[in-house]
Design an enzyme around this catalytic site. Structure first.
Site, short mmCIF file in Angstrom:
data_model
loop_
_atom_site.label_atom_id
_atom_site.label_comp_id
_atom_site.label_asym_id
_atom_site.label_seq_id
_atom_site.Cartn_x
_atom_site.Cartn_y
_atom_site.Cartn_z
N ARG A 116 5.67 3.73 -4.97
CA ARG A 116 5.78 2.28 -4.81
C ARG A 116 6.37 1.69 -6.08
O ARG A 116 5.82 1.86 -7.17
CB ARG A 116 4.38 1.68 -4.55
CG ARG A 116 4.36 0.18 -4.52
CD ARG A 116 2.97 -0.38 -4.17
NE ARG A 116 3.03 -1.82 -4.26
CZ ARG A 116 2.37 -2.55 -5.16
NH1 ARG A 116 1.53 -2.00 -6.02
NH2 ARG A 116 2.52 -3.86 -5.19
N HIS A 160 7.16 -8.66 -7.88
CA HIS A 160 6.04 -8.29 -8.76
C HIS A 160 6.18 -9.15 -10.03
O HIS A 160 6.40 -8.65 -11.11
CB HIS A 160 6.07 -6.79 -9.06
CG HIS A 160 4.74 -6.23 -9.47
ND1 HIS A 160 4.10 -5.19 -8.81
CD2 HIS A 160 3.92 -6.56 -10.51
CE1 HIS A 160 2.95 -4.91 -9.43
NE2 HIS A 160 2.82 -5.72 -10.46
N GLU A 206 -0.02 -9.33 -5.61
CA GLU A 206 -1.11 -10.03 -6.30
C GLU A 206 -0.90 -11.52 -6.51
O GLU A 206 -0.84 -12.01 -7.65
CB GLU A 206 -1.41 -9.36 -7.65
CG GLU A 206 -1.89 -7.95 -7.51
CD GLU A 206 -2.70 -7.47 -8.71
OE1 GLU A 206 -2.75 -8.16 -9.73
OE2 GLU A 206 -3.32 -6.41 -8.58
N ASN A 334 -4.97 -3.97 -3.66
CA ASN A 334 -5.09 -3.43 -5.02
C ASN A 334 -6.56 -3.47 -5.38
O ASN A 334 -7.19 -4.54 -5.31
CB ASN A 334 -4.29 -4.29 -6.01
CG ASN A 334 -2.79 -4.21 -5.77
OD1 ASN A 334 -2.33 -3.48 -4.88
ND2 ASN A 334 -2.02 -4.92 -6.57
N TYR A 336 -9.49 -2.63 -8.16
CA TYR A 336 -9.87 -2.29 -9.53
C TYR A 336 -11.37 -2.57 -9.73
O TYR A 336 -12.20 -1.74 -9.40
CB TYR A 336 -9.04 -3.09 -10.54
CG TYR A 336 -7.58 -2.67 -10.61
CD1 TYR A 336 -7.18 -1.61 -11.41
CD2 TYR A 336 -6.60 -3.35 -9.89
CE1 TYR A 336 -5.85 -1.22 -11.49
CE2 TYR A 336 -5.26 -2.97 -9.96
CZ TYR A 336 -4.89 -1.90 -10.77
OH TYR A 336 -3.58 -1.52 -10.84
N GLU A 395 -2.79 -0.20 -5.22
CA GLU A 395 -3.01 0.10 -6.63
C GLU A 395 -4.47 0.46 -6.85
O GLU A 395 -5.35 -0.14 -6.22
CB GLU A 395 -2.70 -1.12 -7.54
CG GLU A 395 -1.25 -1.43 -7.72
CD GLU A 395 -1.00 -2.61 -8.66
OE1 GLU A 395 -1.86 -2.90 -9.52
OE2 GLU A 395 0.06 -3.25 -8.50
C1 PNW Z 1 -2.47 -5.44 -11.62
N1 PNW Z 1 -7.92 -8.62 -13.10
O1 PNW Z 1 -2.86 -6.52 -12.42
C2 PNW Z 1 -0.95 -5.54 -11.51
O2 PNW Z 1 -0.47 -5.52 -10.19
C3 PNW Z 1 -0.23 -4.53 -12.34
O3 PNW Z 1 1.08 -4.98 -12.62
C4 PNW Z 1 -1.03 -4.26 -13.59
O4 PNW Z 1 -0.34 -3.49 -14.53
C5 PNW Z 1 -2.30 -3.56 -13.14
O5 PNW Z 1 -2.99 -4.30 -12.15
C6 PNW Z 1 -3.27 -3.24 -14.27
O6 PNW Z 1 -3.70 -4.41 -14.91
C7 PNW Z 1 -4.16 -6.95 -12.54
O7 PNW Z 1 -8.15 -9.26 -14.16
C8 PNW Z 1 -4.53 -7.49 -13.76
O8 PNW Z 1 -8.82 -8.54 -12.24
C9 PNW Z 1 -5.77 -8.04 -13.94
C10 PNW Z 1 -6.67 -8.06 -12.89
C11 PNW Z 1 -6.32 -7.51 -11.67
C12 PNW Z 1 -5.07 -6.96 -11.52
#
Ligand code: PNW
Length: 490
Positions: A116, A160, A206, A334, A336, A395
């Site tokens: 991707r 992006h 995002e 995505n 995290y 992601e």
């Molecule tokens: C994503 N949060 O960003 C982005 O899609 C990517 O470009 C980035 O490099 C990657 O995750 C890692 O950071 C985020 O604060 C940044 O929850 C911050 C958050 C979530 C996603």
């Protein structure tokens, strides 16, 4: 958007009914889950599961002035002092623009069959609209061809975060629906030229992040702090851009091209797994994503969202909602950190968010709280709330300090710990019948981590930003093993 029940499920429900068992909601759900759940050995993923990795244009490409590329809001923003923690910009970054063949080799070495990447709008339309720059799209044609020649399927994201600066200057960027229309034209132009080879397109990456951080809190580009009404209007313009882009891709792409969002869904998790809390987490998933994901998947703003926003609600027409609610072929999530641990409450709309204790653990990036169960609950709740039949994890990954040890190796055991635990929970989710079809690990290699510059390293491959040498970390071996076995250790 999706067929509610498969024929098998339907037969099973009919069977239950004929036994006089009645079909309470819980029973219907259970029967549905049993009927669709794949039979998987412990830790195994379904055959045909798509393993991939991901990057984005501004974070890796460099070559910001080459072949007619126009400036983006991130070029402007990163060059203004004080915005990027280490004072860098992505002018050169990984120089992927020139080293893409080597990078495709790295992807191949992982054994993954999917990649991707994102297309930089200002390479294709340096002014955002008007005259296209064919040399800009040529780069992506070269990249796509190289991927296909190596047996890797390209998955392209159209946005992006690198908005053409010209659109920001001329109409205020996402503050204007002119930008939504320009995005549709750009989508049509790209779809017409790459969907002979690229079968899956993501519209915007995002929205939940770039809109709030860029237009609401002045943390990301373009660094604005809009009042709530204007912020909601800008988000509405982005939702409109998504819908118009879906239409443009269907009108101009090859038949069978698949399109959907790639969203950092507000990640809700029941604090304790009880039926009441799970229900509360479903409500929270809908309401806390009301501004983007929910409106594109339901074609309307939730009552609670409109009531809460009051006079600050966006202005919109019924026609716009129809466009915004265009059917998607899949939903990209995505995943995290767990963002909201919730509990049931009698208070409308039915959930409360619990505060995090200061001692809650996080990874090397402070915002990245550790919650492997996020990879179980988020796809499960999303599939239930919006009746989704195809989910991709677009992601997932972590930064790590990644010290090079005297033997020249990088033992990123914290990344391996993180991935093993999240993947275990994702497997649990799939084994219960949630339709997650693929997983894209963020990121292929260390890159420009937005406001953190090059300080936060998310890559499977280490990059020396002086020499541009790429070097596998231990997590390359870990991921290659997962992909080869189609399974994670349990
Ligand atoms: C994503 N949060 O960003 C982005 O899609 C990517 O470009 C980035 O490099 C990657 O995750 C890692 O950071 C985020 O604060 C940044 O929850 C911050 C958050 C979530 C996603």
């Amino acid at each position: 958007m999706l067929e509610k029940f498969s024929r098998r499920t339907f037969a099973k429900l009919a069977g239950l009914a004929s036994l006089g068992l009645g079909t309470t909601a819980a029973k219907v759900e259970e029967a549905h889950a049993q009927a669709v759940a794949p039979k998987l050995a412990p830790g195994s993923f379904p055959s045909g599961f798509i393993w991939g990795t991901a990057t984005s244009a501004y974070q890796v490409e460099g070559a910001v002035k080459e072949d007619g590329r126009g400036p983006s809001i991130w070029d402007t923003f990163s060059h203004q002092p004080g915005h990027i923690a280490d004072g860098t910009s992505a002018d050169r970054a990984n120089d992927h623009y020139h080293l893409y063949k080597e990078d495709v080799g790295l992807i191949k070495d992982l054994g993954v069959k999917a990649y991707r990447f994102s297309i930089a709008w200002p390479r294709v339309f340096p002014e955002g609209t008007g005259t296209p720059n064919p040399r800009g799209l040529d780069f992506y044609n070269r990249l796509i061809d190289e991927l296909l020649a190596n047996g890797i399927e390209p998955y392209a994201t159209l946005y992006h975060w690198d908005l053409p600066q010209a659109l920001q200057d001329r109409v205020g960027g996402w503050q204007s629906s002119e930008t939504s229309k320009a995005f549709a034209d750009y989508s049509a132009y790209v779809a017409e030229r790459i969907t002979d080879r690229v079968k899956t397109l993501f519209t915007l990456n995002e929205v939940g992040r770039f809109l709030n951080f860029g237009y609401g809190w002045a943390i990301d580009a373009p660094g604005l702090k809009l009042p709530p009404k204007q912020l909601n209007q800008a988000r509405h313009n982005v939702a409109l851009a998504h819908g118009l882009s879906v239409q443009a891709i269907r009108a101009h792409g090859r038949a069978g091209t698949r399109v959907g969002p790639a969203e950092n869904i507000a990640a809700c998790v029941p604090a304790i797994d009880t039926p009441e809390n799970v229900r509360a987490a479903e409500i929270a998933t809908r309401e806390l994503n009301a501004g983007f994901l929910d409106v594109i998947l339901e074609g309307k703003y939730t009552e609670h969202f409109l009531e809460y926003a009051g006079a600050n609600a966006p202005t919109f027409t019924a026609d716009e909602l129809k466009i915004i609610g265009e059917r998607n072929d899949f939903v990209g999530l995505n995943i995290y950190a767990p963002q909201f641990y919730v509990e049931a409450t009698d208070k409308v709309p039915g959930f409360s968010v619990l505060p995090f204790p200061n001692s809650f653990p996080h990874m090397n990036s402070e915002w990245l709280r550790i919650g492997p169960e996020t990879a179980y609950w988020v796809p499960r709740l999303a599939a239930k709330v919006w009746n989704i039949d195809t989910i991709y994890i677009t992601e997932n990954g972590t930064s790590s300090v990644d010290q090079v040890t005297p033997d020249g190796k990088i033992y990123d055991l914290d990344r391996i710990m993180f991935l093993r635990n999240y993947l275990t929970q994702l497997q649990r989710c799939i084994a219960e019948g949630v339709p997650v079809r693929g997983y894209f690990l963020w990121s292929l290699m260390d890159n420009f981590e937005w406001i953190f510059g090059f300080e936060k390293r998310f890559g499977l491959y280490h990059v020396d930003f002086d020499t541009l040498v790429r070097k596998p970390k231990l997590s390359v071996d870990f991921y290659r093993n997962v992909v080869a076995r189609n399974a994670v250790d349990v």
